[in-house]
Design a protein around this motif. Structure first.
Motif, mmCIF file in Angstrom:
data_model
loop_
_atom_site.group_PDB
_atom_site.id
_atom_site.type_symbol
_atom_site.label_atom_id
_atom_site.label_comp_id
_atom_site.label_asym_id
_atom_site.label_seq_id
_atom_site.Cartn_x
_atom_site.Cartn_y
_atom_site.Cartn_z
ATOM 1 N N LEU A 1 -0.594 4.706 -1.135
ATOM 2 C CA LEU A 1 -1.918 4.590 -0.545
ATOM 3 C C LEU A 1 -1.844 4.572 0.968
ATOM 4 O O LEU A 1 -0.868 4.076 1.543
ATOM 5 C CB LEU A 1 -2.597 3.305 -1.035
ATOM 6 C CG LEU A 1 -2.825 3.172 -2.535
ATOM 7 C CD1 LEU A 1 -3.378 1.780 -2.858
ATOM 8 C CD2 LEU A 1 -3.769 4.249 -3.021
ATOM 9 N N THR B 1 -2.560 3.146 4.697
ATOM 10 C CA THR B 1 -2.798 1.822 5.273
ATOM 11 C C THR B 1 -4.056 1.838 6.141
ATOM 12 O O THR B 1 -4.407 0.803 6.720
ATOM 13 C CB THR B 1 -1.617 1.390 6.142
ATOM 14 O OG1 THR B 1 -1.457 2.324 7.222
ATOM 15 C CG2 THR B 1 -0.337 1.318 5.328
ATOM 16 N N GLN C 1 0.825 -1.209 0.000
ATOM 17 C CA GLN C 1 0.000 0.000 0.000
ATOM 18 C C GLN C 1 0.858 1.257 0.000
ATOM 19 O O GLN C 1 0.620 2.191 -0.776
ATOM 20 C CB GLN C 1 -0.931 -0.004 1.221
ATOM 21 C CG GLN C 1 -2.075 -0.990 1.121
ATOM 22 C CD GLN C 1 -2.825 -1.132 2.438
ATOM 23 O OE1 GLN C 1 -2.233 -1.328 3.497
ATOM 24 N NE2 GLN C 1 -4.146 -1.006 2.370
#
Length: 271
Positions: free
Chosen positions: A217, A219, A212
């Motif tokens: 991105l 988590t 991620q």
């Protein structure tokens, strides 16, 4: 930035972690053109998101007094007229309604009814907001008390207070989305793997979190169910965790509080 939606029939409530500073998240919920933000340490990223999505800010929720969680609240209130909610006993730059456990925040435009929990430890008056979120799921804004695979440092509270606070959060429904204040997951997982190197779920979470972050991105959010499997501070009664804490300090630990206290000290000094 992620968009977590669950209800496709009714107007959707959308959850966004808005990045701030180096590793903070300002959580933003929106529905039908209205929004609420949690712990806006700075105002600019929130104002940019509101403008981009054409949202009206109805409310600002504060969990504790640290500047990286409240620094943008006054400017946001001045610019939007949003009502500010915060902990009853902490010094805040602005607050319209003071809250303590047993109180609730009702935001009709967002179809939200959030209960207030007292969760001291990180700070003396830290609070959390918990309530249902779309199709029967639940939502928790826990500030800096609970992190994925970790918990907050004890700046003002005691180990006993923090253990009690985590006990309240640990008892919430397993599907509860855990919206923490910081992107600390990888650092916490590195430490958790030292505590429980044989925890297969923890290894899986380490792999997925690395993926991620490599993609840029978040988590988060985590869930209470996930934290019960991977978070040493939620797992103080597990033999594997208590044995690891005792081995680290080199002496027997005869209570859950003693285990938690040693885990927190271990994490404080972990590099």
């Amino acid at each position: 930035m992620v968009n977590t939606t669950f209800n496709r029939a009714a107007p959707q409530t959308q959850l966004f972690p808005v990045p701030a500073f180096t590793d903070n998240y300002i959580w933003l919920l929106s529905r039908a053109g209205h929004a609420v933000v949690v712990d806006p340490g700075e105002s600019a990223p929130v104002e940019a998101h509101l403008a981009q999505q054409h949202l009206t800010l109805d409310a600002i929720l504060l969990t504790h007094h640290h500047g990286d969680h409240v620094g943008g609240a006054l400017a946001l209130q001045k610019n939007t007229g949003a009502r500010v909610y915060g902990p009853a006993t902490e010094s805040l730059p602005v607050c319209d309604q003071r809250l303590r456990e047993g109180d609730a925040v009702v935001l009709e435009n967002l179809d939200l009814h959030l209960e207030v929990l007292d969760i001291p430890g990180h700070t003396a008056g830290h609070i959390a907001y918990f309530g249902p979120f779309n199709q029967g799921k639940h939502l928790l804004f826990c500030g800096d008390t609970l992190f994925s695979a970790g918990c907050g440092r004890l700046f003002e509270g005691t180990p006993a207070q923090m253990l009690d606070s985590l006990g309240k959060l640990r008892a919430l429904p397993l599907d509860t989305l855990v919206c923490c204040g910081h992107e600390y997951t990888l650092a916490n997982l590195r430490w958790a793997l030292q505590v429980e190197p044989g925890n297969a779920v923890l290894h899986q979470r380490w792999a997925s979190a690395q993926e991620q972050r490599a993609k840029g991105l978040p988590t988060l959010p985590s869930t209470i169910g996930a934290e019960l499997d991977i978070n040493p501070f939620f797992r103080t009664q597990q033999d594997s965790v208590s044995r690891a804490a005792a081995a680290h300090i080199g002496q027997r630990l005869d209570s859950t509080l003693a285990v938690f206290t040693e885990l927190r000290e271990w994490k404080n000094n972990f590099k």
